[in-house]
Write a protein that holds these residues in place. Structure first.
Motif, PDB file in Angstrom:
ATOM      1  N   PRO A 376       0.009 -52.586   8.910  1.00  0.00           N
ATOM      2  CA  PRO A 376      -1.115 -53.174   9.671  1.00  0.00           C
ATOM      3  C   PRO A 376      -1.503 -54.562   9.162  1.00  0.00           C
ATOM      4  CG  PRO A 376      -1.903 -51.433   8.201  1.00  0.00           C
ATOM      5  CD  PRO A 376      -0.413 -51.371   8.181  1.00  0.00           C
ATOM      6  N   TYR A 379       0.534 -57.100  11.082  1.00  0.00           N
ATOM      7  CA  TYR A 379       0.055 -57.335  12.449  1.00  0.00           C
ATOM      8  C   TYR A 379      -1.233 -58.151  12.461  1.00  0.00           C
ATOM      9  CZ  TYR A 379       3.555 -54.283  14.491  1.00  0.00           C
ATOM     10  OH  TYR A 379       4.748 -53.745  14.903  1.00  0.00           O
ATOM     11  N   THR A 387      -6.592 -55.182  13.078  1.00  0.00           N
ATOM     12  CA  THR A 387      -6.148 -53.942  12.407  1.00  0.00           C
ATOM     13  C   THR A 387      -6.948 -53.695  11.130  1.00  0.00           C
ATOM     14  OG1 THR A 387      -4.409 -55.177  11.248  1.00  0.00           O
ATOM     15  CG2 THR A 387      -3.805 -54.123  13.330  1.00  0.00           C
ATOM     16  N   LEU A 390      -7.378 -49.989  10.253  1.00  0.00           N
ATOM     17  CA  LEU A 390      -6.131 -49.375   9.791  1.00  0.00           C
ATOM     18  C   LEU A 390      -5.794 -49.829   8.368  1.00  0.00           C
ATOM     19  CD1 LEU A 390      -3.907 -49.660  13.008  1.00  0.00           C
ATOM     20  CD2 LEU A 390      -4.945 -47.590  12.040  1.00  0.00           C
TER      21      LEU A 390
END
Length: 425
Positions: A376, A379, A387, A390
């Motif tokens: 994550p 990203y 994210t 996460l």
């Protein structure tokens, strides 16, 4: 150590140094031809700070330089000779760290051949090789910490104190070793003289009057503050204060602010392995933000205090636990922090009763935890996706994995009895 062992050890160090040199020169190619650079961003910060030093101004004119001016002074040849000087220096320190590991292992009872094998776990580990060749200065601190432990193990208190004072000046976290070091020196002295707090107080506590108890306590404290403790604390403290006074006179308040105070009050809301980052991110504008940042130290202090008293008899293992706990529960945790405890792992591995199979499972878990976090984080960093939640959850998983690994290592630790040297001294 025989001639063949000496040649084998020299060959290992030479091979490890050559590999690191190869990575340094490969880094030049990657920096010139690829979008993702090999050289650590901090290395450019170090170099810029060194450039300001050569101009006779403060290294803190370089934004984000949060280190002692001593590091900038060390890297002035980056300006006068070549910008690769610092990388060469760091990889030499990296190999020197393995040399100190070998000496510690031999002092702890291993033969040279076995000690060399454990040193290889550092010498040919891609992680420290990459970190030092990218221009990160963590290898310098690894040498200072290992030198401190080596000289404490060999009972050379003055040298140990000098290296310890310098290590705390370079990075503040080794200050957590102070309690186990003092306890270790006290325990060693008691073993040498065959005295304990019980025998020391015997004869003083017969009178139940308050004054008698107070006298007994004072005599006990004076007895425990033996010559070795006072010598170590005095020399390390004077060196630390002396360097601090020198740089304060030269650079003023900004030296204290950027070298020490910043790291205490730091509120890093950028994503990192610490699960605290999300809390600090969400409360960045809150009036409670500073208080929460300071409260994050409480779990660390509690665990470090307990560990000091439980494992100080084996100082090297205690310092390993201290560092791992400090990094795991710190409010800021990045990959380079892992080197702080990984440099101590080879010198405690021989005293763990883990099977290789179980050890590899723990290593796999450690990498899986990082992988779960990095996914994550990628990203967020490169794709711009939200994210954060996460990443925070992955940080909690990684924290749990680290705690589990520490519990397994502690439960499989084979305690070393304190060896009295009264017969040889």
């Amino acid at each position: 150590m025989g001639l063949s062992d000496s040649l084998r050890l020299s060959g290992l160090f030479a091979a490890a140094l050559c590999l690191r040199l190869g990575l340094v020169f490969y880094g030049l190619l990657q920096d010139r031809s690829m979008l993702i650079k090999y050289t650590d961003v901090d290395y450019h910060v170090f170099t810029d700070a060194a450039r300001f030093v050569t101009q006779g101004v403060s290294p803190y004119k370089r934004a984000t330089y949060r280190y002692t001016p001593l590091l900038a002074w060390m890297l002035t040849p980056n300006i006068y000779l070549t910008e690769l000087y610092g990388k060469f220096l760091f990889i030499i320190f990296d190999v020197l760290a393995a040399h100190l590991m070998h000496k510690i292992l031999c002092l702890r009872g291993l033969d040279s051949r076995r000690a060399s094998w454990y040193c290889s776990l550092w010498l040919f580990n891609p992680f420290p090789m990459t970190i030092s060749s990218r221009g990160n200065a963590e290898a310098v601190l690894a040498v200072l910490v290992l030198a401190t432990l080596h000289y404490l193990e060999s009972r050379q208190i003055v040298k140990a104190a000098l290296f310890y004072g310098l290590s705390v000046h370079m990075k503040i976290y080794p200050v957590t070793y102070a309690v186990p070091i003092v306890l270790s020196l006290q325990t060693h002295q008691q073993a040498k003289e065959n005295v304990t707090p019980t025998t020391l107080s015997k004869g003083y506590l017969k009178d139940t009057a308050f004054c008698s108890y107070a006298r007994a306590f004072l005599k006990l404290v004076v007895r425990l503050l033996n010559k070795e403790v006072l010598l170590f604390v005095g020399i390390a403290g004077l060196l630390f204060l002396g360097l601090g006074l020198l740089f304060y006179c030269r650079y003023g308040w900004e030296f204290l602010e950027h070298t020490y105070l910043y790291h205490i009050t730091r509120k890093d809301i950028r994503h990192n392995f610490s699960p605290y980052f999300y809390m600090l991110y969400l409360t960045a504008e809150s009036e409670w933000s500073s208080a929460l940042a300071l409260a994050a130290f409480l779990p660390q202090f509690l665990l470090l205090f307990i560990t000091s008293f439980a494992y100080h008899k084996d100082l090297t293992f205690c310092c390993f636990l201290h560092t791992a706990i400090f990094v795991t529960f710190n409010k800021v945790c990045t990959s380079q922090y892992f080197l702080w405890y990984l440099c101590l792992l080879p010198v405690v591995l021989p005293y763990l009763t883990l099977t290789w199979k179980r050890g590899m499972v723990l290593l796999a878990l450690w990498f899986i935890g990082q992988g779960l976090w990095l996914t994550p984080a990628y990203y967020l960093e490169f794709e711009g996706r939200n994210t954060f939640l996460l990443i925070w959850m992955a940080g909690l998983v990684f924290l749990s994995i680290n705690c589990f690994i520490l519990l397994v290592l502690i439960s499989n630790y084979k305690k070393r009895e304190l060896q009295s040297k009264t017969k040889t001294e």
